[in-house]
Design a protein around this motif. Sequence first.
Motif, PDB file in Angstrom:
ATOM      1  N   SER A  10       0.838  -1.203   0.000  1.00 38.91           N
ATOM      2  CA  SER A  10       0.000   0.000   0.000  1.00 38.91           C
ATOM      3  C   SER A  10       0.868   1.247   0.000  1.00 38.91           C
ATOM      4  O   SER A  10       0.598   2.211  -0.706  1.00 38.91           O
ATOM      5  N   LEU A  11       1.938   1.172   0.800  1.00 37.23           N
ATOM      6  CA  LEU A  11       2.816   2.346   0.888  1.00 37.23           C
ATOM      7  C   LEU A  11       3.438   2.639  -0.489  1.00 37.23           C
ATOM      8  O   LEU A  11       3.448   3.783  -0.945  1.00 37.23           O
ATOM      9  N   ILE A  12       3.915   1.588  -1.172  1.00 39.60           N
ATOM     10  CA  ILE A  12       4.561   1.808  -2.470  1.00 39.60           C
ATOM     11  C   ILE A  12       3.542   2.285  -3.501  1.00 39.60           C
ATOM     12  O   ILE A  12       3.806   3.211  -4.259  1.00 39.60           O
ATOM     13  N   LEU A  13       2.368   1.670  -3.498  1.00 44.22           N
ATOM     14  CA  LEU A  13       1.431   1.937  -4.582  1.00 44.22           C
ATOM     15  C   LEU A  13       0.592   3.192  -4.351  1.00 44.22           C
ATOM     16  O   LEU A  13       0.193   3.853  -5.310  1.00 44.22           O
ATOM     17  N   THR A  14       0.271   3.489  -3.097  1.00 41.94           N
ATOM     18  CA  THR A  14      -0.612   4.650  -2.861  1.00 41.94           C
ATOM     19  C   THR A  14       0.070   5.735  -2.050  1.00 41.94           C
ATOM     20  O   THR A  14      -0.523   6.781  -1.788  1.00 41.94           O
ATOM     21  N   HIS A  15       1.326   5.472  -1.628  1.00 39.51           N
ATOM     22  CA  HIS A  15       2.066   6.400  -0.776  1.00 39.51           C
ATOM     23  C   HIS A  15       1.307   6.691   0.504  1.00 39.51           C
ATOM     24  O   HIS A  15       1.321   7.808   1.018  1.00 39.51           O
ATOM     25  N   ASP A  16       0.602   5.652   1.015  1.00 39.91           N
ATOM     26  CA  ASP A  16      -0.150   5.803   2.252  1.00 39.91           C
ATOM     27  C   ASP A  16      -0.185   4.414   2.889  1.00 39.91           C
ATOM     28  O   ASP A  16      -0.571   3.442   2.234  1.00 39.91           O
ATOM     29  N   ILE A  17       0.247   4.322   4.162  1.00 40.18           N
ATOM     30  CA  ILE A  17       0.353   3.022   4.834  1.00 40.18           C
ATOM     31  C   ILE A  17      -0.951   2.253   4.789  1.00 40.18           C
ATOM     32  O   ILE A  17      -0.983   1.035   4.693  1.00 40.18           O
ATOM     33  N   ASN A  18      -2.063   2.967   4.858  1.00 41.15           N
ATOM     34  CA  ASN A  18      -3.344   2.274   4.898  1.00 41.15           C
ATOM     35  C   ASN A  18      -4.154   2.453   3.616  1.00 41.15           C
ATOM     36  O   ASN A  18      -5.368   2.272   3.609  1.00 41.15           O
ATOM     37  N   GLY A  19      -3.468   2.821   2.529  1.00 39.38           N
ATOM     38  CA  GLY A  19      -4.164   3.050   1.262  1.00 39.38           C
ATOM     39  C   GLY A  19      -4.873   1.791   0.778  1.00 39.38           C
ATOM     40  O   GLY A  19      -4.453   0.668   1.064  1.00 39.38           O
ATOM     41  N   GLU A  20      -5.970   1.985   0.044  1.00 37.31           N
ATOM     42  CA  GLU A  20      -6.727   0.832  -0.434  1.00 37.31           C
ATOM     43  C   GLU A  20      -6.234   0.413  -1.817  1.00 37.31           C
ATOM     44  O   GLU A  20      -6.046   1.242  -2.702  1.00 37.31           O
ATOM     45  N   VAL A  21      -6.018  -0.881  -1.992  1.00 40.97           N
ATOM     46  CA  VAL A  21      -5.625  -1.412  -3.292  1.00 40.97           C
ATOM     47  C   VAL A  21      -6.660  -2.436  -3.722  1.00 40.97           C
ATOM     48  O   VAL A  21      -7.032  -3.324  -2.951  1.00 40.97           O
ATOM     49  N   LYS A  22      -7.148  -2.296  -4.960  1.00 42.00           N
ATOM     50  CA  LYS A  22      -8.179  -3.215  -5.449  1.00 42.00           C
ATOM     51  C   LYS A  22      -7.610  -4.617  -5.597  1.00 42.00           C
ATOM     52  O   LYS A  22      -6.500  -4.808  -6.085  1.00 42.00           O
ATOM     53  N   GLY A  23      -8.389  -5.614  -5.198  1.00 38.99           N
ATOM     54  CA  GLY A  23      -7.952  -6.997  -5.299  1.00 38.99           C
ATOM     55  C   GLY A  23      -8.606  -7.694  -6.478  1.00 38.99           C
ATOM     56  O   GLY A  23      -9.449  -7.114  -7.181  1.00 38.99           O
ATOM     57  N   LEU A  24      -8.184  -8.931  -6.700  1.00 40.83           N
ATOM     58  CA  LEU A  24      -8.667  -9.673  -7.872  1.00 40.83           C
ATOM     59  C   LEU A  24     -10.157  -9.970  -7.791  1.00 40.83           C
ATOM     60  O   LEU A  24     -10.807 -10.237  -8.806  1.00 40.83           O
ATOM     61  N   ASN A  25     -10.725  -9.938  -6.583  1.00 41.26           N
ATOM     62  CA  ASN A  25     -12.166 -10.196  -6.443  1.00 41.26           C
ATOM     63  C   ASN A  25     -13.009  -9.206  -7.238  1.00 41.26           C
ATOM     64  O   ASN A  25     -14.150  -9.480  -7.569  1.00 41.26           O
ATOM     65  N   GLU A  26     -12.454  -8.068  -7.551  1.00 44.12           N
ATOM     66  CA  GLU A  26     -13.224  -7.070  -8.303  1.00 44.12           C
ATOM     67  C   GLU A  26     -13.226  -7.369  -9.807  1.00 44.12           C
ATOM     68  O   GLU A  26     -13.911  -6.703 -10.573  1.00 44.12           O
ATOM     69  N   PHE A  27     -12.396  -8.315 -10.230  1.00 46.94           N
ATOM     70  CA  PHE A  27     -12.246  -8.526 -11.682  1.00 46.94           C
ATOM     71  C   PHE A  27     -12.460  -9.974 -12.083  1.00 46.94           C
ATOM     72  O   PHE A  27     -11.803 -10.477 -12.987  1.00 46.94           O
ATOM     73  N   ILE A  28     -13.365 -10.677 -11.384  1.00 52.95           N
ATOM     74  CA  ILE A  28     -13.517 -12.103 -11.677  1.00 52.95           C
ATOM     75  C   ILE A  28     -13.902 -12.334 -13.139  1.00 52.95           C
ATOM     76  O   ILE A  28     -14.801 -11.677 -13.663  1.00 52.95           O
ATOM     77  N   GLY A  29     -13.165 -13.234 -13.799  1.00 49.31           N
ATOM     78  CA  GLY A  29     -13.407 -13.507 -15.219  1.00 49.31           C
ATOM     79  C   GLY A  29     -12.711 -12.516 -16.143  1.00 49.31           C
ATOM     80  O   GLY A  29     -12.681 -12.678 -17.349  1.00 49.31           O
ATOM     81  N   GLU A  30     -12.158 -11.477 -15.558  1.00 43.17           N
ATOM     82  CA  GLU A  30     -11.542 -10.426 -16.375  1.00 43.17           C
ATOM     83  C   GLU A  30     -10.079 -10.238 -15.999  1.00 43.17           C
ATOM     84  O   GLU A  30      -9.478  -9.264 -16.406  1.00 43.17           O
ATOM     85  N   HIS A  31      -9.558 -11.101 -15.161  1.00 34.53           N
ATOM     86  CA  HIS A  31      -8.172 -10.860 -14.759  1.00 34.53           C
ATOM     87  C   HIS A  31      -7.257 -11.958 -15.302  1.00 34.53           C
ATOM     88  O   HIS A  31      -7.706 -13.044 -15.647  1.00 34.53           O
ATOM     89  N   PRO A  32      -5.960 -11.639 -15.377  1.00 33.41           N
ATOM     90  CA  PRO A  32      -5.008 -12.592 -15.961  1.00 33.41           C
ATOM     91  C   PRO A  32      -4.760 -13.762 -15.020  1.00 33.41           C
ATOM     92  O   PRO A  32      -5.085 -13.680 -13.835  1.00 33.41           O
ATOM     93  N   PRO A  33      -4.158 -14.847 -15.527  1.00 36.30           N
ATOM     94  CA  PRO A  33      -3.704 -15.916 -14.653  1.00 36.30           C
ATOM     95  C   PRO A  33      -2.709 -15.337 -13.661  1.00 36.30           C
ATOM     96  O   PRO A  33      -1.798 -14.607 -14.063  1.00 36.30           O
ATOM     97  N   VAL A  34      -2.876 -15.656 -12.378  1.00 37.44           N
ATOM     98  CA  VAL A  34      -2.117 -14.924 -11.361  1.00 37.44           C
ATOM     99  C   VAL A  34      -0.670 -15.412 -11.239  1.00 37.44           C
ATOM    100  O   VAL A  34       0.264 -14.604 -11.245  1.00 37.44           O
ATOM    101  N   ALA A  35      -0.486 -16.732 -11.153  1.00 44.50           N
ATOM    102  CA  ALA A  35       0.847 -17.232 -10.821  1.00 44.50           C
ATOM    103  C   ALA A  35       1.951 -16.751 -11.779  1.00 44.50           C
ATOM    104  O   ALA A  35       2.975 -16.243 -11.312  1.00 44.50           O
ATOM    105  N   PRO A  36       1.782 -16.860 -13.108  1.00 39.16           N
ATOM    106  CA  PRO A  36       2.892 -16.434 -13.973  1.00 39.16           C
ATOM    107  C   PRO A  36       3.214 -14.952 -13.820  1.00 39.16           C
ATOM    108  O   PRO A  36       4.399 -14.574 -13.823  1.00 39.16           O
TER     109      PRO A  36
END
Lengths: 469, 338
Positions: free
Chosen positions: A298-324
């Motif tokens: 969160s700190l790196i991506l939003t420059h805020d320790i408690n910043g919110e980052v969207k997770g894969l649950n928001e993109f079901i069926g629309e997100h890439p294969p995760v492991a690779p």
Amino acid sequence: MLDIAADPNELSFMLSRIQFALNISFHILFPTINIALCWMLLFFKVRFNQTQDETWQRIYRFWVRIFALTFAIGVVTGIAMSFQFGTNWPGYMETVGNVAGPLLGYEVLTAFFLEASFLSIMLFGSERVSARVHTIATLLVAIGTTMSAFWIIALDSWMQTPQGYEMIDGVAYVTSWTEVIFNPSMPYRVTHMLLASGLTAAFFVAGISAYRIYQGDNKSSAKVALKFAMAVAAITIPIQIFVGDLHGLNTLKHQPAKIAAMEGAWQTEKGLPLLLFAIPDEKARENHVEIAIPNLASLILTHDINGEVKGLNEFIGEHPPVAPVFFSFRIMIAVGLLMLLASWLGCYFFIYKKQFPTWLLKSTIVMTFSGWVATIAGWYVTEIGRQPYLVSGLLRTRDAVTDTPPENIMITLTIYAIVYAFVLFAYISTLFVMAHRAINLEQKELTLSDMQNEKLLEDPNNASTGSAL
Amino acid sequence: MIMPENDWLPAVFLGLMALSFLVYAILDGYDLGVGVLLPLDTNEHNYQTQRDTMIYSIGPFWDANETWLVMAIGLLLIAFPSAHSIILQTLYLPTSLMLVGLILRGISFDFRTKAPSKNKTKWDFTFKAGSLLATLSQGYMLGRYVTGFEDTLFGYSFSMLASICVTAGYCFIGAAWLVMRTEGELQIKAAAWAKKCNLLMAIGIFAVCVTNLTFNQAIMDKWLTFPQILIMVPITVLFACLFGTVHLYLTKVPMKNDVGCWYPFFCATLIFILCFIGLAYSFYPYIVWQKITIWEAASARNSLMFIFVGAVIVLPTIIAYTIFSYRVFWGKTTKLNY
Ligand code: HDD
Ligand code: HEM
Ligand code: HEM
């Protein structure tokens, strides 16, 4: 696997993807060395013109031959690439041909002809044109390779973050070329790629020079080249890390699903931890064996320790294969950090203390192809991270594929794989043959004809026995 | 969106594309031909020198020559995307074989002088094999294209024939190039090759013309009606002249002071141009024979215009530095040093 085998079209799709990935991964190995190596050659050349110091001449002559070899492989594999769109991804050109066609066209017009024509003057012309024209030819080739990278990455970036078009009857029509070319991720991607090329070439030059010194080459040219390459790497890598961070922020804005996959974040979270390691499980939609640093992502991506980052649950069926994506990203970062360590240590010992300790030479040799690893890993993050889309939000990869029968693709894939394995083997072993030739050549002062007395020059054991004539 | 038939842009792009294919056939034609002609004999030292000279003669040019193929395919893709995908998917296997051929030959150029010297002849053979694979596949593709991808015995046998003819044509122009660029024993040898290929190519062109004219109603109508038929006469005479005089000249090589060493190459170029114009005339305005016309296949006007502007500015520059590069390396072939 079974349902794939049952549907020939699905099989064609998988095979086409593998074939495309194989071809482009193989192609990029050579451009990534050459784009920056050409600028380095220009530097060697100009230094020689200025100082008339033989050492620069020697360095130039040694590396220009490796450049020529690399270039030839880059060209022919590139030609194979340019046919791929038609043979395997017809839907791509039919849907976005109005965008992709002209960008590829400009690449041919402004880059390929320039490179190809002036390359021959750069390589074979030194006795036929003046030193100035020769230097200019080198400059033009360098400009050509860089332009080529610019155009193709502008296109690739447009596929990631498309804009400046409208859809009519399922076909993209351009409304603004400036918006198409200067799409939001283009500046980051071009910069990151050019720096990647600089790093790849720097470690490549450093590694082979270190090998020469390690094998007992005492001439100044290997040492100067090693120091030069280390300095380039040491300066470039912090910039690369910084640009990489900016690139990530840009991706967060435009392709949040990709970032979620890179971070392995299955759920939207405030105060997302940075995962050093984990095993993403696509079925259970969670990670196993996590090693994490709390809140850092969160700190790196939003420059805020408690910043919110969207997770894969928001993109079901629309997100890439995760492991690779997840693993490729970590490989790239790890290699980046290794490069930082290696280049700064290298500068400290080789340049500041003027020592060449064996352990450091050995680790520099190990790093010779580290740029390849990071570059391929980086591209896999970018490209797999865009799936299931070929052009984000506009065209699914699945819909672009050919209906060529899978057997045919199987045949060509096999042939390509065999040919590429053979070429890669020949390339790497030839590099070492050339290094040995240079070691022996310079020790015996056979300055002129490098084709004389081949046996003597190529035998690795001659290096230690031969005294200067 | 189908373009109206009076739009000039698709026609201009067709012209540019055709020109690129023609330039490609001539330029890469000679260097592919030289590759196919490499002597196989390993025993005599002499043959190694000849192989070296042959490859030096094309060394500075092959890369730029091959770029014309990228350009031609690029223009097909830019201007006629749907035709591009139909053609390349139908020709999937021969295209891939051609690419493998081009890859093998492109890398052999460099490996032969840089890999361990004991492997040099192996790379020379790879070079020859790659060139042959490329020319055979190109000829085969041309044959398939010309017959409108007909899946009949006729279609396939015609393509086989075309594959041999195109290879012969490339060998002819390659040998003619060597006559121009080399001297001594190799030049005499090249003249002998050129004579054989000249004959083979003449038979090939004749066969292709006859088959096309007899089996293909639409093409027959284009050529064998009044007044077009009138032009057949001078063309036939011109062809006969070209083939005849080249044959005569080649029997006389080496000439004193090398007079007219450029003549075979000049004739070869002319023959290529004539054949190409003939083909183009027969096919116009189809981009895929009797299926898609250039207007049906054309991409958006805006996109064509965008690249057209660039092409108008850049193409003359490309031609200028191509000429510059040929002038730098003009004259009889010498060893390439760097
Ligand atoms: C970041 C750089 C980069 C990337 C991502 C690509 N290329 Fe590339 N390509 C180059 C950078 C480059 C280059 C540096 O310009 C090369 C490599 C060595 C060379 O000779 O030119 C080249 C050569 C090259 C050639 C031969 C040019 C010639 O005849 O001189 C073709 C046809 C292509 N490429 C086509 C492609 C296609 C269709 C790509 C993607 C799908 C692609 N390249 C990705
Ligand atoms: C040079 C570095 C590149 C590498 C290493 C690379 C790698 C890959 C990989 C691994 C995939 C497969 C993703 C998947 O299907 O899971 C892919 C897909 C794709 N990329 Fe790239 N790519 C590169 C650059 C480009 C560029 C410059 C373009 C176009 C301008 C491009 C166009 C495509 C297309 C059309 C696909 C879809 C085919 C597929 O899914 O396999 N790529 N790429
Ligand atoms: C260590 C710090 C680094 C960071 C934070 C970083 C960050 C990133 C990110 C976020 C992407 C994906 C962008 C996207 O598609 O959305 C990316 C892609 C890429 N990375 Fe890195 N990177 C780093 C180091 C490196 C190094 C050392 C290399 C190579 C020498 C490299 C080569 C690449 C390449 C070639 C790509 C794909 C093309 C592109 O997007 O430019 N990266 N990097």
